[in-house]
Design an enzyme around this catalytic site. Structure first.
Site: not given
Ligand code: CP
Ligand code: NVA
Length: 296
Positions: A215, A126, A99, A129, A255, A283
């Site tokens: 989101d 993502h 990430r 997701q 998400c 997930r």
């Molecule tokens: N949806 C998701 O990726 O959640 P986290 O940021 O908690 O991993």
């Molecule tokens: N769009 C959000 C998703 C978090 C899972 C972010 O990038 O923070």
């Protein structure tokens, strides 16, 4: 193969991963220990709950050894150059999942490493997701012909979701404020697979839809813009009045994490047709299915 973008899987591969995720959900014991002796690196440059827990558990339940790393210990791009971190991790790990803030860093790791590289969220996509999102929709109804309405920011989550949904023959409608539309490259990619509407009118997107998705308005890394975004996005809040415009058996997805009262009200997030916690659970199943696919 790497999994940096949802369409790194071809449509038939995506369908197969989703089908396997569904069988893993029904009988996790059938794949327990399948990846014994393998190792999976899980690096987080940003906070995480779902991704952190589901990917570590998925790896361990398949028998692989998960190695979880945070930015403070690694100093990705600061203590050590991105390509050197990649070269080192590649000597230890069978899969490198990350990430990151900058998608270009993932691309650099993928260029350096022989091991498959998996995107656990970047500023651009993502895709893990999206796998869980699609599994959750498929649990509820056949994907082909289903209308998905996304309301909110044209961000990383929607990029993966819109392309994945179009690949699965869903009708995609995206409503954002002016200036916050998804990247035109992603719109073109989704259009190459099917029916896509981009609009600035939330009701136009949601009317009669089967799935309503939103989101956060400010993603991780955009905290400085949060105040301005709260102002611009407030007409795009998914509240009961908007959700009621969708089909009478429409489901709600997010998400997570959600900002209750901002992009979604409690009444919608806690609605009996909200599937957000199934989506979070998925997930786990989809990451198992993805790992199994990567080792085939
Ligand atoms: N949806 C998701 O990726 O959640 P986290 O940021 O908690 O991993
Ligand atoms: N769009 C959000 C998703 C978090 C899972 C972010 O990038 O923070």
């Amino acid at each position: 193969m790497d999994f940096l973008r949802i369409d790194d899987l071809k449509p038939d591969q995506l369908r197969a991963v989703l089908a396997r995720a569904e069988s893993v959900r029904r009988d996790p014991s059938a794949v327990a220990g399948r990846l014994t002796g393998r190792s999976v690196g899980l690096f987080f440059q940003k906070p995480s709950t779902r991704t952190r827990v589901s990917t570590e558990l998925a790896s361990a339940q398949l028998g692989a050894i998960p190695v979880v790393l945070g930015q403070q210990e690694v100093g990705f791009g600061s203590r050590e150059a991105v390509k050197d971190v990649a070269a080192v991790l590649d000597r230890y790990l069978d899969v490198i999942a990350m990430r990151v803030f900058k998608h270009s860093d993932l691309v650099e790791v993928a260029e350096q490493a022989q091991a498959p590289v998996v995107n656990l969220l970047s500023d651009v996509e993502h895709p893990c997701q999206a796998l869980a999102d699609l599994q959750t929709i498929a649990e509820d109804r056949p994907m082909a012909g289903t209308t998905l309405a996304y309301v909110g920011d044209g961000n990383n989550v929607v990029h993966s979701l819109m392309v994945g949904a179009a690949m699965m023959e869903m009708k995609v409608r995206i409503a954002t404020p002016v200036g916050y539309e998804p990247d035109p490259e992603y719109v073109a990619k989704a259009e190459s697979f099917g029916d896509v509407l981009i609009t600035n009118d939330a009701e136009e997107a949601v009317r009669g839809a089967d799935v309503v998705y939103t989101d956060v308005w400010a993603s991780m890394g955009q905290e400085a813009e949060a105040q301005e975004r709260n102002r611009v996005f407030s007409p795009y809040r998914v509240d009961l009045a908007l959700f009621d415009q969708a089909g009478e058996d429409a489901i709600f997805l997010h998400c997570l994490p959600a900002h209750r009262g901002s992009e979604v009200t409690d009444a919608v997030l806690d609605h009996d047709r909200s599937r957000v916690f199934d989506q979070a659970e998925n997930r786990l199943h989809t990451f198992k299915a993805l790992l199994l696919h990567l080792f085939e």
